[in-house]
Enzyme design. Sequence first.
Site, PDB file in Angstrom:
ATOM      1  N   SER A  10       3.195   5.872   0.866  1.00 41.31           N
ATOM      2  CA  SER A  10       2.713   5.895  -0.520  1.00 41.31           C
ATOM      3  C   SER A  10       1.201   5.893  -0.502  1.00 41.31           C
ATOM      4  O   SER A  10       0.571   4.920  -0.066  1.00 41.31           O
ATOM      5  CB  SER A  10       3.211   4.667  -1.277  1.00 41.31           C
ATOM      6  OG  SER A  10       2.398   4.480  -2.421  1.00 41.31           O
ATOM      7  N   HIS A  35       4.284  10.315  -0.600  1.00 39.57           N
ATOM      8  CA  HIS A  35       4.815   9.683  -1.812  1.00 39.57           C
ATOM      9  C   HIS A  35       3.646   9.470  -2.774  1.00 39.57           C
ATOM     10  O   HIS A  35       2.670   8.793  -2.450  1.00 39.57           O
ATOM     11  CB  HIS A  35       5.497   8.362  -1.466  1.00 39.57           C
ATOM     12  CG  HIS A  35       6.162   7.709  -2.637  1.00 39.57           C
ATOM     13  ND1 HIS A  35       7.386   8.113  -3.136  1.00 39.57           N
ATOM     14  CD2 HIS A  35       5.763   6.681  -3.430  1.00 39.57           C
ATOM     15  CE1 HIS A  35       7.715   7.352  -4.163  1.00 39.57           C
ATOM     16  NE2 HIS A  35       6.741   6.478  -4.381  1.00 39.57           N
ATOM     17  N   ASP A  37       2.409   8.168  -6.334  1.00 39.23           N
ATOM     18  CA  ASP A  37       2.769   7.250  -7.423  1.00 39.23           C
ATOM     19  C   ASP A  37       1.928   7.494  -8.672  1.00 39.23           C
ATOM     20  O   ASP A  37       0.714   7.306  -8.663  1.00 39.23           O
ATOM     21  CB  ASP A  37       2.560   5.805  -6.962  1.00 39.23           C
ATOM     22  CG  ASP A  37       3.644   5.353  -6.008  1.00 39.23           C
ATOM     23  OD1 ASP A  37       4.838   5.516  -6.351  1.00 39.23           O
ATOM     24  OD2 ASP A  37       3.306   4.834  -4.925  1.00 39.23           O
ATOM     25  N   MET A  39       1.144   6.374 -12.437  1.00 37.03           N
ATOM     26  CA  MET A  39       1.290   5.253 -13.384  1.00 37.03           C
ATOM     27  C   MET A  39       0.402   5.491 -14.595  1.00 37.03           C
ATOM     28  O   MET A  39      -0.719   6.002 -14.460  1.00 37.03           O
ATOM     29  CB  MET A  39       0.891   3.946 -12.707  1.00 37.03           C
ATOM     30  CG  MET A  39       1.654   3.666 -11.419  1.00 37.03           C
ATOM     31  SD  MET A  39       1.224   2.067 -10.732  1.00 37.03           S
ATOM     32  CE  MET A  39       2.079   2.134  -9.155  1.00 37.03           C
ATOM     33  N   HIS A  68       6.494  10.356  -7.874  1.00 45.05           N
ATOM     34  CA  HIS A  68       7.247   9.263  -8.500  1.00 45.05           C
ATOM     35  C   HIS A  68       6.579   8.958  -9.831  1.00 45.05           C
ATOM     36  O   HIS A  68       5.516   8.344  -9.875  1.00 45.05           O
ATOM     37  CB  HIS A  68       7.238   8.051  -7.547  1.00 45.05           C
ATOM     38  CG  HIS A  68       7.806   6.806  -8.122  1.00 45.05           C
ATOM     39  ND1 HIS A  68       7.648   5.566  -7.523  1.00 45.05           N
ATOM     40  CD2 HIS A  68       8.545   6.579  -9.247  1.00 45.05           C
ATOM     41  CE1 HIS A  68       8.262   4.645  -8.240  1.00 45.05           C
ATOM     42  NE2 HIS A  68       8.799   5.226  -9.299  1.00 45.05           N
ATOM     43  N   MET A  70       5.969   7.036 -12.989  1.00 47.70           N
ATOM     44  CA  MET A  70       6.139   5.768 -13.709  1.00 47.70           C
ATOM     45  C   MET A  70       5.382   5.924 -15.014  1.00 47.70           C
ATOM     46  O   MET A  70       4.327   5.310 -15.235  1.00 47.70           O
ATOM     47  CB  MET A  70       5.596   4.604 -12.855  1.00 47.70           C
ATOM     48  CG  MET A  70       6.500   4.292 -11.665  1.00 47.70           C
ATOM     49  SD  MET A  70       5.666   3.332 -10.381  1.00 47.70           S
ATOM     50  CE  MET A  70       4.902   4.645  -9.449  1.00 47.70           C
ATOM     51  N   MET A 139      14.098   1.120  -6.546  1.00 47.42           N
ATOM     52  CA  MET A 139      12.916   0.268  -6.441  1.00 47.42           C
ATOM     53  C   MET A 139      13.344  -1.077  -5.857  1.00 47.42           C
ATOM     54  O   MET A 139      14.278  -1.713  -6.351  1.00 47.42           O
ATOM     55  CB  MET A 139      12.292   0.024  -7.817  1.00 47.42           C
ATOM     56  CG  MET A 139      11.680   1.244  -8.497  1.00 47.42           C
ATOM     57  SD  MET A 139      10.484   2.132  -7.498  1.00 47.42           S
ATOM     58  CE  MET A 139       9.212   0.876  -7.276  1.00 47.42           C
ATOM     59  N   PHE A 145       2.646  -1.837  -8.791  1.00 46.74           N
ATOM     60  CA  PHE A 145       1.643  -2.238  -7.795  1.00 46.74           C
ATOM     61  C   PHE A 145       2.182  -2.097  -6.380  1.00 46.74           C
ATOM     62  O   PHE A 145       3.377  -2.330  -6.149  1.00 46.74           O
ATOM     63  CB  PHE A 145       1.225  -3.696  -8.020  1.00 46.74           C
ATOM     64  CG  PHE A 145       0.715  -3.943  -9.415  1.00 46.74           C
ATOM     65  CD1 PHE A 145      -0.611  -3.656  -9.736  1.00 46.74           C
ATOM     66  CD2 PHE A 145       1.568  -4.408 -10.408  1.00 46.74           C
ATOM     67  CE1 PHE A 145      -1.075  -3.845 -11.029  1.00 46.74           C
ATOM     68  CE2 PHE A 145       1.117  -4.595 -11.707  1.00 46.74           C
ATOM     69  CZ  PHE A 145      -0.212  -4.314 -12.020  1.00 46.74           C
ATOM     70  N   GLY A 147       2.015  -3.491  -2.357  1.00 45.56           N
ATOM     71  CA  GLY A 147       1.811  -4.783  -1.705  1.00 45.56           C
ATOM     72  C   GLY A 147       2.696  -5.925  -2.183  1.00 45.56           C
ATOM     73  O   GLY A 147       2.398  -7.084  -1.910  1.00 45.56           O
ATOM     74  N   ASP A 181      11.869   2.017  -2.249  1.00 43.45           N
ATOM     75  CA  ASP A 181      10.426   1.957  -2.513  1.00 43.45           C
ATOM     76  C   ASP A 181      10.001   0.540  -2.882  1.00 43.45           C
ATOM     77  O   ASP A 181      10.402   0.017  -3.921  1.00 43.45           O
ATOM     78  CB  ASP A 181      10.114   2.934  -3.667  1.00 43.45           C
ATOM     79  CG  ASP A 181       8.626   3.049  -3.978  1.00 43.45           C
ATOM     80  OD1 ASP A 181       7.809   2.433  -3.276  1.00 43.45           O
ATOM     81  OD2 ASP A 181       8.302   3.766  -4.946  1.00 43.45           O
ATOM     82  N   GLY A 182       9.175  -0.068  -2.028  1.00 46.67           N
ATOM     83  CA  GLY A 182       8.569  -1.357  -2.342  1.00 46.67           C
ATOM     84  C   GLY A 182       8.820  -2.406  -1.277  1.00 46.67           C
ATOM     85  O   GLY A 182       9.966  -2.772  -1.004  1.00 46.67           O
ATOM     86  N   GLY A 183       7.761  -2.863  -0.651  1.00 44.77           N
ATOM     87  CA  GLY A 183       7.869  -3.961   0.311  1.00 44.77           C
ATOM     88  C   GLY A 183       8.561  -3.603   1.614  1.00 44.77           C
ATOM     89  O   GLY A 183       9.052  -4.492   2.315  1.00 44.77           O
ATOM     90  N   GLY A 203       3.785   1.800   1.620  1.00 46.25           N
ATOM     91  CA  GLY A 203       2.386   1.942   1.236  1.00 46.25           C
ATOM     92  C   GLY A 203       1.505   1.023   2.038  1.00 46.25           C
ATOM     93  O   GLY A 203       0.895   1.421   3.038  1.00 46.25           O
TER      94      GLY A 203
HETATM   95  C1  DX5 Z   1       5.210   0.629  -6.740  1.00 51.37           C
HETATM   96  C2  DX5 Z   1       5.132   2.012  -6.109  1.00 51.37           C
HETATM   97  C3  DX5 Z   1       5.323   2.000  -4.637  1.00 51.37           C
HETATM   98  C4  DX5 Z   1       4.297   1.205  -3.890  1.00 51.37           C
HETATM   99  C5  DX5 Z   1       4.832   0.868  -2.537  1.00 51.37           C
HETATM  100  O1  DX5 Z   1       5.269   0.762  -8.107  1.00 51.37           O
HETATM  101  O2  DX5 Z   1       6.119   2.848  -6.646  1.00 51.37           O
HETATM  102  O3  DX5 Z   1       5.406   3.313  -4.119  1.00 51.37           O
HETATM  103  O4  DX5 Z   1       3.080   1.856  -3.762  1.00 51.37           O
HETATM  104  O5  DX5 Z   1       3.888   0.070  -1.916  1.00 51.37           O
HETATM  105  P1  DX5 Z   1       4.292  -1.037  -0.849  1.00 51.37           P
HETATM  106  O6  DX5 Z   1       4.920  -0.320   0.288  1.00 51.37           O
HETATM  107  O7  DX5 Z   1       2.975  -1.642  -0.502  1.00 51.37           O
HETATM  108  O8  DX5 Z   1       5.229  -1.989  -1.534  1.00 51.37           O
HETATM  109 ZN    ZN Z   2       6.633   4.820  -5.629  1.00 53.61          ZN
END
Ligand code: DX5
Ligand code: ZN
Length: 232
Positions: A10, A35, A37, A39, A68, A70, A139, A145, A147, A181-183, A203
Amino acid sequence: MSKQFRIAPSILSANFAKLGQEITDVIASGTDIVHFDVMDNHYVPNLTIGPLVCEAIRPVTDAIIDVHLMVKPVDRIIPDFAKAGANIITFHPEGSEHIDRSLSLIRDHGCKSGLVFNPATPLDYLDFVMDKIDMVLLMSVNPGFGGQKFIPSTLEKLKLARARIDAYKEKSGREIWLEVDGGVNAGNIAEIAKAGADTFVAGSAIFGAGKDSDPNRYNSVVKSIRDSLASL
Ligand code: DX5
Ligand code: ZN
């Protein structure tokens, strides 16, 4: 042979002052998908990048660009991303008044389409649109965000999504990718893969490893991610 897994860094966690170089280097380190993102400070409480940036990075890489969204609404901006070179466009059902129409709009503009499920959003939205979907994105954090910490209930949900996708493949012969996606990091990716994911967004785990300007700065983190998957 081990299963085919795709790694999707990401760019939200990349150094935006050097975005082109970041993408070149992260793909060269052995990753597969960019990827991207998007927003809007409305659907999620953060503001990031749009079609102009997608267009700017398109000539930098041959890798798939996975947009992606959002944002809310989604329909107005879908054609812009398709024209800017996106290959996959996914959106959250909560962002569209007419989900079936938005999925068709993505395909009509020549992209692969997908739906994104927040941690509390039920998979029922898939019930009548499997034919219009190329990717399901779960998700594993609340969107907005980078991290954040992986939410463990995603593992159970991945198993349910995997069962739906496998049953659909059995019936239709068509492949649908299951992305998470996420963490995601080298420490938890094997467990996530075992639950059924085949495509992994990461990410902070990847870009956080690249503090210097060595073009190989992502090699060791990507290798440790690949090693964690290798045994499966
Ligand atoms: C969150 C994003 C993710 C995010 C993933 O809303 O959609 O793609 O950047 O980041 P990490 O891998 O740091 O959780
Ligand atoms: Zn994403």
